[in-house]
Design an enzyme around this catalytic site. Structure first.
Site, PDB file in Angstrom:
ATOM      1  CB  CYS A  54      -0.914  -0.014   1.221  1.00 40.24           C
ATOM      2  SG  CYS A  54      -1.955   1.459   1.357  1.00 40.24           S
ATOM      3  CB  CYS A  57      -0.607   2.033   5.807  1.00 38.82           C
ATOM      4  SG  CYS A  57      -1.283   0.501   5.124  1.00 38.82           S
ATOM      5  CB  CYS A 102      -5.188  -0.650   2.180  1.00 41.34           C
ATOM      6  SG  CYS A 102      -4.001  -1.143   3.453  1.00 41.34           S
ATOM      7  CB  CYS A 105      -4.432   2.770   5.720  1.00 44.14           C
ATOM      8  SG  CYS A 105      -4.203   2.667   3.937  1.00 44.14           S
ATOM      9  CB  CYS A 127      -8.886  -3.219 -12.187  1.00 45.26           C
ATOM     10  SG  CYS A 127      -8.488  -1.974 -13.403  1.00 45.26           S
TER      11      CYS A 127
END
Length: 139
Positions: A54, A57, A102, A105, A127
């Site tokens: 991510c 985070c 995510c 976060c 995607c």
């Protein structure tokens, strides 16, 4: 933890902090559910062994083993690292899609599509916006 900061970032992080640690485009995509133009992201055709974390985070989300070229203009994966990605029904723009975020976060990653006939073990296409992830090499 976002790269270059000592701040622990999660779903409780104030928007003011996100604005400080993310670029303008990362903020637009991760926090405001934006989308980068097709074919514009650095990871669309990218091939290397490692993890895709991510960009907010730093949580590992995908591995290079599950990345494939779907021809859609965005990085595509057929499976996430177990527990790393949450799914939410998205009825925006007059269609039903499944948004992926995510799990740590809440940052917007993109959408997952099923049943498109891709020859992968899950028949799914995650995607993902390139600006919502950061590659970390296994080397």
């Amino acid at each position: 933890m976002a790269s270059g900061t000592n701040v622990q970032l999660d779903k409780n992080t104030p928007e003011s902090t996100w604005k400080e640690v993310l670029s303008t485009e990362q903020y637009r995509i991760l926090r405001q559910k934006g989308t980068e133009p097709a074919g514009s992201g650095e990871y669309n055709k990218f091939k290397a062994e490692g993890d895709y974390n991510c960009a907010g985070c730093g949580t590992p989300l995908y591995t290079s083993e599950t990345k494939f070229d779907s021809g859609c203009g965005w990085p595509a994966f057929y499976a996430e690292i177990p527990g790393a990605v949450d799914r939410h029904v998205d009825n925006a723009y007059g269609m039903r899609r499944v948004e992926i975020t995510c799990a740590k976060c809440g940052g917007h990653l993109g959408h997952v599509f099923e049943g498109e006939g891709f020859p992968n073990p899950t028949d799914q296409r995650h995607c993902v916006n390139s600006r919502s992830i950061k590659f970390q090499s296994k080397e």
